[in-house]
Write an enzyme that holds these catalytic residues in place. Sequence first.
Site, short mmCIF file in Angstrom:
data_model
loop_
_atom_site.label_atom_id
_atom_site.label_comp_id
_atom_site.label_asym_id
_atom_site.label_seq_id
_atom_site.Cartn_x
_atom_site.Cartn_y
_atom_site.Cartn_z
N HIS A 28 0.83 -1.20 0.00
CA HIS A 28 0.00 0.00 0.00
C HIS A 28 0.87 1.25 0.00
CE1 HIS A 28 -2.34 -3.32 1.67
NE2 HIS A 28 -3.44 -2.67 1.36
N HIS A 267 -3.98 3.38 -3.21
CA HIS A 267 -4.20 2.83 -1.87
C HIS A 267 -3.49 1.48 -1.66
CE1 HIS A 267 -6.11 0.90 1.53
NE2 HIS A 267 -6.43 -0.09 0.73
N GLU A 418 -17.08 -2.79 25.04
CA GLU A 418 -16.28 -4.02 25.01
C GLU A 418 -15.16 -3.96 23.98
OE1 GLU A 418 -19.59 -3.99 24.78
OE2 GLU A 418 -20.34 -5.01 26.57
N HIS A 481 -28.22 -13.73 26.20
CA HIS A 481 -27.11 -13.62 27.15
C HIS A 481 -26.40 -14.95 27.42
CE1 HIS A 481 -28.78 -9.73 27.68
NE2 HIS A 481 -28.09 -9.44 28.76
C1 TPP Z 1 -11.34 -4.10 10.09
C2 TPP Z 1 -10.84 -3.96 8.70
N1 TPP Z 1 -11.69 -3.98 7.67
C3 TPP Z 1 -11.25 -3.89 6.40
C4 TPP Z 1 -9.93 -3.82 6.13
C5 TPP Z 1 -9.42 -3.81 4.68
N2 TPP Z 1 -8.90 -2.45 4.39
C6 TPP Z 1 -7.60 -2.17 4.43
S1 TPP Z 1 -7.30 -0.55 4.24
C7 TPP Z 1 -8.94 -0.20 4.03
C8 TPP Z 1 -9.49 1.17 3.90
C9 TPP Z 1 -8.54 2.12 3.44
O1 TPP Z 1 -8.96 3.41 3.67
P1 TPP Z 1 -8.12 4.35 4.62
O2 TPP Z 1 -8.15 3.80 5.98
O3 TPP Z 1 -8.61 5.71 4.42
O4 TPP Z 1 -6.64 4.19 4.09
P2 TPP Z 1 -5.99 4.88 2.80
O5 TPP Z 1 -6.64 4.28 1.59
O6 TPP Z 1 -6.27 6.32 2.91
O7 TPP Z 1 -4.56 4.52 2.89
C10 TPP Z 1 -9.68 -1.36 4.12
C11 TPP Z 1 -11.15 -1.41 3.97
C12 TPP Z 1 -9.05 -3.81 7.22
N3 TPP Z 1 -7.73 -3.74 7.07
N4 TPP Z 1 -9.53 -3.86 8.49
#
Ligand code: TPP
Length: 667
Positions: A28, A267, A418, A481
């Site tokens: 990334h 990304h 939690e 529960h």
């Molecule tokens: C709990 C979770 N859900 C989904 C993902 C898969 N995932 C990795 S990065 C991302 C989103 C990226 O958006 P952002 O946080 O804004 O990062 P950027 O693209 O700006 O680097 C997702 C959905 C993950 N890593 N963790």
Amino acid sequence: MTEPIDQLCIDTIRALSMDAIQAANSGHPGLPMGMAPAAFVLYADVMQHDPADVDWQDRDRFVLSAGHGSMLLYSALHLAGYELSLDDLRKFRSWDSRTPGHPEREHHLGGWRTPGVEVTTGPLGQGFGNGVGMAIAEQHLRHTFGEEVQDHYVYAIVSDGDLMEGVASEAASLAGQLQLGRLIYLYDDNDISLDGPTSLSFDSEDVSKRFEAYGWHVMDVQDANDVDALRSALAEGKAETTRPTLIHVHSVIGYPSPNKQGTSGAHGAPLGEDEVRLTKETMGWDPDLTFHVPDGVYERFGAGARKGAEARAAWQERLATLKEDADQAAVWDKAWVGEALEGVGDALAPGKIDWGKPALASRVAGKMAMEAFSPFVPTMVGGAADLSGSTNTMFPGGDDERLTRDHVGRNVYYGVREHAMGTAVNGMAAHGGIVRPYGSTFLQFADYMRGAIRISALSNLKVAWVFTHDSVALGEDGPTHQPVEHLAALRAIPNLTVLRPGDPLETAEAWRVILEELDGPAVLILSRQNLPVLTGAPVVGGVGRGAYIVRTTDDPPQAVIVGTGSEVHTALEAADLLEAEGLKVQVVSMPSWELLEAQDDAYRQSVLPAGVPKVSIEAGIAMGWQKWVDASVSIERFGASAPGGELLERFGITPAAAAAKVQELVG
Ligand SMILES: Cc1ncc(C[n+]2csc(CCOP(=O)(O)OP(=O)(O)O)c2C)c(N)n1
Ligand SMILES: [Mg+2]
């Protein structure tokens, strides 16, 4: 104005990140490129850290909550002088490398750690909560030992995805409540997430106002490349004493890639050879050079380490002064290796706690055990998600021992949060100094924090999860529960030791095992209903081995019944029924599958002998028991709202049902 050498350092982070991701053909690049200036300012100028001692107790902590941007962290660590070589960067994302896809605190393949990686991140939102736990730890330890030896900040870079996650909201609310002024988070607001622009999913919310409402101090940095603005916002954040800080940084993902910046294309995929060359040209770099660190960059980046080394030397003198007091020295040393003080085993030994009654709930026994071991773990901090009155997981002193900004207390009131509790407990363990941080709720709600439990297992954190109300026997609250599949679900997580003691003695012994013998995460499962005190069974040595015989037979047994927790007693009664019919039945209490798994074959055979019919009884699904026994008495459906005793009868968790199952097998 950005100094030319500073610009060169920032661009080196970008170039190294692009190169490593290109070499791995995976990764990334967008976040490392967009937030390179922030990482540079933190590591070179702002953070108190010393790469020569990555475990220095008073270092500032840095959490890359947006773990997908791992190359930002690895590039910065390399340039700042940590033991992470260019070769390590070249091996990004390859088998057993020290630069895995997402930052891993303790690498589960080799057991080693990547120097400077504080926590495992990747599941978005987790790191946000880890930082909150670290700030709780810092606050507690500062009050306990004094600011001469514990006085630092917790920084994090959090992304759009982190802030979309509910766990971050819980953790932010908790941080505001506890007035964690040492927390300074940089929000990488780049208007992009994985699926495209955040206009698709996340632009109606005013994030800054949300954090202001949580009680945070929010600042804006309009341009992520404005290092002066970053520095002054960070300085302002450091001056805060009671409010956590969110610096809302407006950045461009993938900057300065000519064709990919500002798009979700930057990304999560390599930019491509051509685009990397173009980007290097845009930065004024020779596009033929890869993994190149220009002259002067190490020197400039090393400013942080040089300052840190001086600070650490001065700190060591202050620590020496603290350690002139032998008692303080003992508490300090034990705290940072995560161990209880000498004598804890004796305090928990059978006969030491007066249970007062012939039968009591293991959650109550747990509370009495906590009272007994409390003096031996002066820096243990924990609490429940608004259920401490039900889970009985408070240190003596209750409200007077509450952790607040001004108070040294160690009972944390997490509120009904939690998810945040799970991440904060992990953060405390990763911070160090807090012996066995724990979090507690009803077993059924363990699902809410499962993401954090999994991370505690993956990173081998010395935490304790205490889950009570462990079966349908909790009764009238009903199926919402009542846990049914939860023991199986927790046992399914690798590297997690689940302990379900069957009586007060086993409960105290389970706590002893957790405090003295386990060096990874533990789950303690406790009952709501009363359980008789087992007499005559050698719990010491038994619980720690995972399973042991609580009812022997004179001759070799004709059958074995295995129970856990409350069902140990059901199994004992079943054996009595069978004895009346002339069958010799051995009864085994099996508080922990994982601990039995770790024993040698001879011991396992002595408890669960091959060739002898074996039946398990547990008030939950039978999934997994096939590995240990020939047949199971279990509950393969959701529970119901009715008195607990009646439910056990109706669902067949009874001595008669276990006896009948044995008869079926014996024939
Ligand atoms: C709990 C979770 N859900 C989904 C993902 C898969 N995932 C990795 S990065 C991302 C989103 C990226 O958006 P952002 O946080 O804004 O990062 P950027 O693209 O700006 O680097 C997702 C959905 C993950 N890593 N963790
Ligand atoms: Mg984003």
